[in-house]
Design a protein around this motif. Structure first.
Motif, PDB file in Angstrom:
ATOM      1  N   SER A  58      10.537  -1.739  -8.737  1.00  0.00           N
ATOM      2  CA  SER A  58      10.541  -2.556  -9.945  1.00  0.00           C
ATOM      3  C   SER A  58      10.554  -4.030  -9.555  1.00  0.00           C
ATOM      4  O   SER A  58      10.880  -4.388  -8.426  1.00  0.00           O
ATOM      5  CB  SER A  58      11.770  -2.245 -10.804  1.00  0.00           C
ATOM      6  N   LYS A  60      12.647  -6.260 -10.715  1.00  0.00           N
ATOM      7  CA  LYS A  60      14.048  -6.643 -10.491  1.00  0.00           C
ATOM      8  C   LYS A  60      14.495  -6.336  -9.068  1.00  0.00           C
ATOM      9  O   LYS A  60      15.248  -7.077  -8.466  1.00  0.00           O
ATOM     10  CB  LYS A  60      14.971  -5.956 -11.494  1.00  0.00           C
ATOM     11  N   GLU A  61      14.022  -5.217  -8.522  1.00  0.00           N
ATOM     12  CA  GLU A  61      14.374  -4.845  -7.159  1.00  0.00           C
ATOM     13  C   GLU A  61      13.753  -5.813  -6.145  1.00  0.00           C
ATOM     14  O   GLU A  61      14.326  -6.094  -5.103  1.00  0.00           O
ATOM     15  CB  GLU A  61      13.879  -3.425  -6.883  1.00  0.00           C
ATOM     16  N   LEU A  63      12.788  -9.136  -6.748  1.00  0.00           N
ATOM     17  CA  LEU A  63      13.222 -10.532  -6.885  1.00  0.00           C
ATOM     18  C   LEU A  63      14.461 -10.821  -6.053  1.00  0.00           C
ATOM     19  O   LEU A  63      15.391 -10.023  -6.004  1.00  0.00           O
ATOM     20  CB  LEU A  63      13.513 -10.868  -8.353  1.00  0.00           C
ATOM     21  N   SER A  68      12.592 -16.323  -9.899  1.00  0.00           N
ATOM     22  CA  SER A  68      12.778 -16.002 -11.310  1.00  0.00           C
ATOM     23  C   SER A  68      11.419 -15.697 -11.921  1.00  0.00           C
ATOM     24  O   SER A  68      10.405 -16.266 -11.531  1.00  0.00           O
ATOM     25  CB  SER A  68      13.430 -17.174 -12.048  1.00  0.00           C
TER      26      SER A  68
END
Length: 80
Positions: A58, A60-61, A63, A68
């Motif tokens: 993902s 999020k994983e 970043l 951002s």
């Protein structure tokens, strides 16, 4: 139009390649590509960090704390 905006902050001093040119130029591409026959703008590869395969399930994983990502909406009106 919905677009994705990605921002990454890095340490300028660790990426610094030396004195920037004193050539009298004015072009938007200089900030990304550098000046012809001069040093590249930093020590990172062209397109960094998107120059490599991303191994993550993902966003999020993938970043890191200095990155951002957000969605922005661009509007256009005819001015009337």
């Amino acid at each position: 139009m919905d677009l994705h905006l990605f921002v990454m902050v890095t340490d300028h001093l660790s990426d610094f390649v030396g004195q920037l040119t004193h050539k009298n130029i004015c072009t938007d591409a200089v900030s990304y590509c550098g000046v012809k026959d001069d040093l590249h703008t930093d020590r990172k590869a062209m397109g960094f960090p998107f120059d490599r395969s991303i191994v993550a399930d993902s966003v999020k994983e993938w970043l890191l704390p200095n990155m951002s990502l957000t969605t922005v909406k661009i509007f256009h009106s005819s001015g009337q």
